[in-house]
Design a protein around this motif. Structure first.
Motif, mmCIF file in Angstrom:
data_model
loop_
_atom_site.group_PDB
_atom_site.id
_atom_site.type_symbol
_atom_site.label_atom_id
_atom_site.label_comp_id
_atom_site.label_asym_id
_atom_site.label_seq_id
_atom_site.Cartn_x
_atom_site.Cartn_y
_atom_site.Cartn_z
ATOM 1 N N ARG A 10 42.539 74.253 37.737
ATOM 2 C CA ARG A 10 43.906 74.101 38.239
ATOM 3 C C ARG A 10 44.919 74.094 37.107
ATOM 4 O O ARG A 10 44.634 73.684 35.988
ATOM 5 N N THR A 59 44.289 66.373 47.899
ATOM 6 C CA THR A 59 45.499 67.028 48.398
ATOM 7 C C THR A 59 45.149 68.166 49.342
ATOM 8 O O THR A 59 45.725 68.280 50.428
ATOM 9 N N THR A 60 44.197 68.991 48.963
ATOM 10 C CA THR A 60 43.818 70.140 49.789
ATOM 11 C C THR A 60 43.217 69.691 51.114
ATOM 12 O O THR A 60 43.624 70.152 52.189
ATOM 13 N N GLY A 104 39.609 67.092 45.662
ATOM 14 C CA GLY A 104 40.253 67.852 46.729
ATOM 15 C C GLY A 104 41.092 67.020 47.668
ATOM 16 O O GLY A 104 41.353 67.426 48.805
ATOM 17 N N SER A 160 45.907 67.587 53.222
ATOM 18 C CA SER A 160 46.957 68.370 53.879
ATOM 19 C C SER A 160 46.393 69.165 55.053
ATOM 20 O O SER A 160 47.034 69.262 56.104
ATOM 21 N N GLU A 161 45.189 69.694 54.925
ATOM 22 C CA GLU A 161 44.576 70.431 56.040
ATOM 23 C C GLU A 161 44.200 69.481 57.177
ATOM 24 O O GLU A 161 44.358 69.820 58.353
ATOM 25 N N ILE A 199 36.322 74.327 51.999
ATOM 26 C CA ILE A 199 37.337 73.408 52.530
ATOM 27 C C ILE A 199 37.264 73.273 54.055
ATOM 28 O O ILE A 199 37.293 72.150 54.567
#
Length: 172
Positions: free
Chosen positions: A119, A17-18, A15, A21-22, A154
């Motif tokens: 994905r 990237t997820t 995770g 970015s958050e 997340i």
């Protein structure tokens, strides 16, 4: 403004990237995906199912190291996602002089494989997870960073990482 640069790291499917970015959104920073900095030859090699060698990685890691250093020098703390699986890779990232805080995302092999299989269109294939887990060297006591389990949703994972980052920035 803090000079801490953040590298969200871990194996494929964790995770990066997820979460990265958050985390960047919550901190008001720019996010960069280290995968976007790979030369095309590296992307092609991974897409063909071949793991990268250290010789493949060094120029990529140098690019990341200089990006962190340049952004720090300009007063722009960023969040960047990069696997950084070995200590020597993290040392290489720090070599350009930036104060890089590593957020290692961890999870069970089963969870990571499930995420990778779900994905679409990613150049890293699920069957390469084993090779990444085999070379992963967790953060050592003397490394600037934290390990965060990705078993939750997340928002929870990001909140946990953010709490650790905020604590470090408070003492920076």
């Amino acid at each position: 403004m803090s000079t801490i640069q953040i590298c969200v790291m871990g194996v494929s499917g964790s995770g990066k990237t997820t979460v990265g970015s958050e985390l960047a959104v919550r901190l008001g920073r720019t996010f960069t995906d280290g995968d976007d900095l790979h030369p095309q030859a590296n992307r092609d090699k991974m897409a063909a199912g071949h793991p990268l060698t250290d010789d493949d990685r060094w120029p990529w890691l140098d690019t990341i190291a200089h990006l962190f250093a340049d952004e720090a020098e300009a007063g722009r703390p960023i969040v960047l996602a990069c696997s950084a699986l070995k200590r020597v890779y993290r040392d290489r990232i720090r070599s350009a002089g930036a104060n890089v805080y590593f957020v290692l995302l961890t999870g069970t092999p089963e969870l990571l494989l499930q995420r990778m299989q779900a994905r679409q269109g990613h150049f890293m294939k699920a069957d390469m997870l084993a090779s990444q887990l085999a070379i992963l060297e967790p953060l050592e006591r003397d490394e600037f960073g934290v390990m965060v389990n990705v078993d939750g949703d997340i928002p929870h994972v990001v909140t946990e990482a953010l709490a650790d980052v905020a604590a470090e920035e408070a003492v920076d």
